[in-house]
Design an enzyme around this catalytic site. Structure first.
Site, PDB file in Angstrom:
ATOM      1  CB  THR A  53     -31.083 -83.326 -13.087  1.00  0.00           C
ATOM      2  OG1 THR A  53     -30.172 -83.017 -12.047  1.00  0.00           O
ATOM      3  CG2 THR A  53     -30.311 -83.589 -14.368  1.00  0.00           C
ATOM      4  N   GLY A  56     -33.941 -89.716  -8.891  1.00  0.00           N
ATOM      5  CA  GLY A  56     -33.980 -90.942  -8.095  1.00  0.00           C
ATOM      6  C   GLY A  56     -35.340 -91.140  -7.452  1.00  0.00           C
ATOM      7  CD  GLU A 101     -25.532 -84.006  -4.556  1.00  0.00           C
ATOM      8  OE1 GLU A 101     -25.877 -82.807  -4.643  1.00  0.00           O
ATOM      9  OE2 GLU A 101     -26.366 -84.920  -4.461  1.00  0.00           O
TER      10      GLU A 101
END
Lengths: 699, 699
Positions: free
Chosen positions: A152, A191, A457
């Site tokens: 992303t 993350g 997702e």
């Protein structure tokens, strides 16, 4: 902290005590809690949970008592300490992957190794060549390098094709240049990147000879393995505080023309041939989104349990909380009414209780579908594994009907299940009244951490387009007269064959008719949407709202069907005693009828039911079911078997000591009470005393 | 913090820049933003806002840049500093109460003086005698004592009658003994109590001669005025972290037989006669819940603006965020589509945009109704003011029809408006996709702080019983043939007179028919509920769900009616130009039709509309309105006139520099980036470097 005086310590809650009330609740139902737990999760899993819990409880670092108080940096620090300890315990106790995941579930907070241990390792394993396994995967698996998965960007989330980071092939020295040409090309939300990772799998647009070949995965070292400082021409950081998930260091990442060798492009499926400088296409493009389907199936599978935490807390607390008398009961002596006795509370909580089981069975069958499919694919001798997380099917050529069905099912159910779980948790929080707002309720923090699941997702709204696309395609094939070969085409052609006769389902009297009514509504909406698209030639964009409704309808049908089938399959009828099975069937009816009533307009627009039936369902059937299920509520949530340590909730304590625990946390654990303020506005002194020791963390 | 390298600083977002996109948006509409703002809020209020803003911006303590990063104690410390400064500024600039409230709105965080400045002062003023004004109110108004309003307890929120704290009259020494007999009697959730207040108005059960006279207000000193330590036999503290509202020190409070003199019972309405030791009843019990009605009316009035913050942020960001191409547009050259162009985004945001105006006009007329009522009561020569916050009408004998109507309206609208605002904010947050989850979106923190509004001043579910009670009573009077004397009885008797002919409203063609359809549905549901209660003798508890629906229906009718009337009254048609008025009318239709469609089953069950009309409303009318309103979206939110300083949102910036701001905050302001971790699990060292200066706060 303030010292709690002895006269306060001597106080008890008034009226019947929480533990007495829960005892009464448990005495009112004969559901065999332990047996039901084993049926839901297997005895093995339950034993594992309690074995792992023992280990965690004995380690000080996992003590949760300051979780709700600590600020961002302290929480991150603790989370890092826990992540390290968890890895050490895994080695020490030789834990299986299941043991390890169980520990994570019990700890219930995202940790800084989260993406290393999932997407980084998976991607290296699935998309790396044997040489790359040797070079990267082994070290990663051994925690010599710590990684993350950088897809992303600041400017692009859902649309993977639109990623701006480039990886340009340099023919002269056989390297790739990784570059962020714009600010919006910055990797974002990644993350484990912000502070922890020293490696990243970076998704970047592969460019050879000025031609773009779309996003591909590259392994890039981003920090020095010793100093842990960012490498030259790399800018990294944590993206800042979020609505939840604050124990995780979601990060940003920018490259200023950073070179990596040829071997750093993960090359199992597609690659650049260094001798010809040509792109080599993936051999089997149809197999590239297995990972995403797996991840979505897991979300569906977990949704029941995610919601069940909130339902457990709310139902226990509403059985203990008493407020007002029943208006129709005149004697004040009877005392105040348990909140759970009010129908307005029941109508909010009991359908959610039903939903936890509905989602649980649906998730289980979703996982089975996934595994069945994996087996079939393996039988077909395919060596290809899943790749390219985030790439929707628009970008790939679907090679397999079965995979298309699995894909659509996982998209629709992921969207529905995570929305039901998230919204249900908030509903549970509010059903706890004022105390639901306290962090000690345990619902708010859990909800906040879960919320991103509705976006990642595949955004829950975006995904519905995939489902609609699949349903339209199936409808076209049915209209062409092709033989129905799966459940979707079967319900579509059933609808066509009966549409002129009408439905006439007995939704209140027959469970199978209830399922059929959901199928009917899906089929009706599918052919309506098809007409708009193919006949009326409506723009795709003008149909998005219809597609959303269609996907929701289809997924609700799947949940209802799965719940129904689970209760009529042999293991269930075998393992559950008659009474429990009967309560389960009531939960099925409650879930289905309540959903039907919420969406009633589509049911009678489609002719699946009459207006009269809906009114009866609402005013009679649902209200009756609430009454019948009510006595079993506490035992049913007990069967979800959440240890108190996991729930970490004052309101949801299995021993009912709600008020004692709220008070203990406020009076004994709350660091704010270690300051004494100067309250007068004319005095610029703020704190007369500050005993909070905000100097250092305690690790 | 990390140092942002120069090559990063040189980067720009790709594609059309945010400011260009917003400029385009603003060029597409001719709505006169400034004029619309003045129409909505008055020129005076807008000038005030900008004048006060100037003052706040020049004070360092109001700098917001660390708000989203700071932990609980730091946030509380800053909030206290701000509260003090605000009071100093009020004195210094001789601010009016309106100026002061405007400053609070701009700062947008609850502060430690919050309850002192509202309920403590109001209660002393409204319920104190002249002697008590001298003794308590003057000092409080002068900040020599700082107070709070202690009603809610650990075991009792909504049910004021159930409070457990006692105030026992001692005839011998003419004092009251304040006591907490149980742990559940602990005051809980009391704003400003945890650390700040040294006085409290305590609601306690008055006991004379072993007889209880219900809850009454007592002024109690709780902390030493110098040392600020709790007085003997008083235990106080902050109740701990919450889902939001963490700049406020909500507290707990327990008494161990604390004596206060006779004068400390607020005695304007009821009192203990010290010579006879007898209770003296309030002279005019019908007037005792004016304050609550006022507070609820204020909640209704604010709800539009509360929601508008989220809508402003989401609409601006969705005009800037571009993702995917329109599927029906083949040329890649056209670039990605603004997210706001997708109908699935429009259907989520534009009805909320419409709702901001609907709630604004409704709130305005609710306040007018309240003021009209106050005037009428004053004309009747009543001296009595409002008392006993939290006491529902169950506890009092309604003396006035008008007050009953006002009470029911304020209950129903408070419940609906705060739910619409809270749920709308969350909808806005999710419409921002992944970035909505970042605190920098500005929506999440605002939403979290707003959420308690759905619970306090009457839980949104509980309140609906009051509305239903009122509607049932009105229906009974209509059935008895009494002449309709207000809007409620008018719509009920209209319904009765037409029910045999049917409705036949032209909901798509005529705005007044749309309003009439909402009235019809309310009337239908009222008579249905009445039948269940009076004829079928159903239990009150079994009707709670019906009552909830009924209240919601009635309140939605009121909102639709108020919106309609606002657009057809002289000031509006006078002050707004033709084009703006037309857009407003479209917003009215969108709000009404979208609501109608969401609740469609009640509309055709009642016969207010046909199924066909609903389908047309959904598939044609609503979709067409979205298209027509879309070009005006940015200008419409601009008219809400939120300064960027107030919004404190990267996504909602009026200059469109969304990505620059997200990046700036993460890269330059985020203290987590001042730590360097040791990432290896075998190493127990967590932080290699910690430059966060967590040693002290910076005030």
């Amino acid at each position: 902290m303030t010292l709690t005086p002895s006269w306060v310590k001597a106080l008890e809650p008034s009226g019947p005590q929480g533990h007495e009330l829960l005892k009464q609740e448990r005495a009112r139902s004969n559901i065999p809690v332990e047996k039901l737990s084993e049926f839901l999760f297997t005895k093995e899993a339950i034993n594992r949970k309690h074995r792992v819990l023992q280990v965690l409880r004995s380690e000080k670092v996992f003590d949760k008592s300051q979780n709700y108080f600590a600020g961002r940096i302290d929480r991150f620090e603790t989370a890092l300490a826990r992540a390290k300890k968890l890895r050490q315990l895994k080695v020490e106790h030789n834990w299986s992957l299941e043991d390890f995941h169980t520990a994570g579930d019990l700890i219930s907070e995202p940790g800084p190794y989260g993406l290393h241990e999932s997407m980084f390792l998976i991607t290296l394993r699935e998309q790396g060549t044997p040489e790359q396994h040797e070079l990267f995967f082994k070290k990663a698996d051994n925690y010599e390098i710590i990684g993350c998965y950088a897809q992303t960007e600041l400017g692009h989330g859902s649309n993977v094709r639109g990623l701006e980071t480039t990886a340009t092939w340099n023919a002269e020295d056989k390297t790739f240049t990784i570059h962020s040409p714009y600010l919006t090309a910055s990797k974002w939300w990644i993350g484990s990147l912000g502070r922890t990772a020293n490696y990243a799998v970076v998704m970047a647009q592969l460019i050879i000879d000025d031609k773009s070949y779309g996003p591909h995965p590259f392994v890039v070292q981003i920090r020095d393995l010793k100093s842990h400082e960012p490498l030259e021409n790399i800018h990294i950081g944590d993206i800042g505080p979020k609505f939840g998930y604050n124990t995780m260091d979601n990060g940003f990442l920018l490259f200023n023309k950073v070179k990596v060798p040829h071997v750093n492009m993960l090359a199992r499926f597609s690659r650049v041939d260094p001798s010809t400088n040509k792109y080599v296409r993936p051999s089997s493009p149809s197999l590239v989104y297995g990972t995403l389907t797996f991840v979505r199936s897991t979300i569906v599978f977990q949704s029941g349990s995610v919601l069940a935490r909130g339902v457990t807390i709310a139902i226990r607390y509403c059985a203990i909380r008493r407020q007002f008398q029943d208006r129709d009961v005149q004697e004040w002596e009877r005392g105040e009414n348990q909140v759970l006795n009010y129908t307005m509370v029941q109508i909010r909580l009991l359908p959610l209780l039903a939903a936890t089981f509905a989602l649980h069975f649906t998730g289980r069958s979703m996982m089975q579908l996934y595994q069945m499919n994996q087996k079939k694919m393996n039988r077909r001798g395919s060596q290809a594994g899943p790749t390219q997380r985030g790439a929707g099917p628009e970008e790939t050529h679907s090679g397999s009907e079965l995979l298309a069905d699995l894909h659509a099912t996982s998209c629709g159910l992921k969207s529905l299940a995570s929305s039901v779980a998230a919204e249900g948790l908030e509903m549970c929080r509010r059903a706890c009244g004022g105390h639901g707002y306290s962090s000690f309720s345990g619902i708010g923090p859990w909800y906040s951490d879960y919320l991103p699941t509705t976006t990642w997702e595949g955004d829950n709204y975006m995904l519905t387009q995939q489902v609609a696309r699949y349903l339209l395609k199936s409808a076209r094939s049915v209209l062409k007269g092709e033989t129905p070969n799966n459940d979707t085409t079967v319900i579509l052609s059933d609808f066509l064959s009966r549409v002129d006769m009408g439905a006439a389902f007995d939704i209140i009297g027959k469970d199978e008719d209830l399922v059929a009514a959901f199928a009917w509504r899906t089929a009706y909406l599918t052919f309506e949407a098809l007409r708009h698209r193919d006949k009326d030639k409506k723009a795709w964009n003008d149909l998005l709202v219809d597609f959303y409704r269609l996907s929701k309808a289809h997924s609700q049908y799947l949940v209802v069907k799965n719940f129904y089938e689970a209760l009529h399959s042999t293991p269930t009828t075998h393992e559950l005693d008659h009474d429990t099975l009967e309560v389960m069937q009531k939960l099925f009816r409650l879930y289905a009828l309540h959903t039907l009533e919420q969406e009633s307009s589509e049911f009678y627009t489609s002719g699946a039911t009459t207006v009269r039936q809906i009114i009866l369902a609402r005013t009679n059937a649902v209200m009756k079911l609430l009454k019948e299920i009510r006595p079993h509520a506490v035992r049913l949530v007990d069967a979800w078997d959440f240890p108190d340590w996991q729930l970490d909730s004052s309101l949801g304590r299995s021993d009912g000591k709600v008020y004692e625990d709220l008070f203990f946390r406020a009076s004994e654990l709350n660091p704010l009470n270690a300051i004494t303020v100067d309250p007068y506005p004319d005095n610029d002194v703020l704190f007369k005393k500050d005993m909070t020791q905000r100097l250092k963390s305690k690790l």
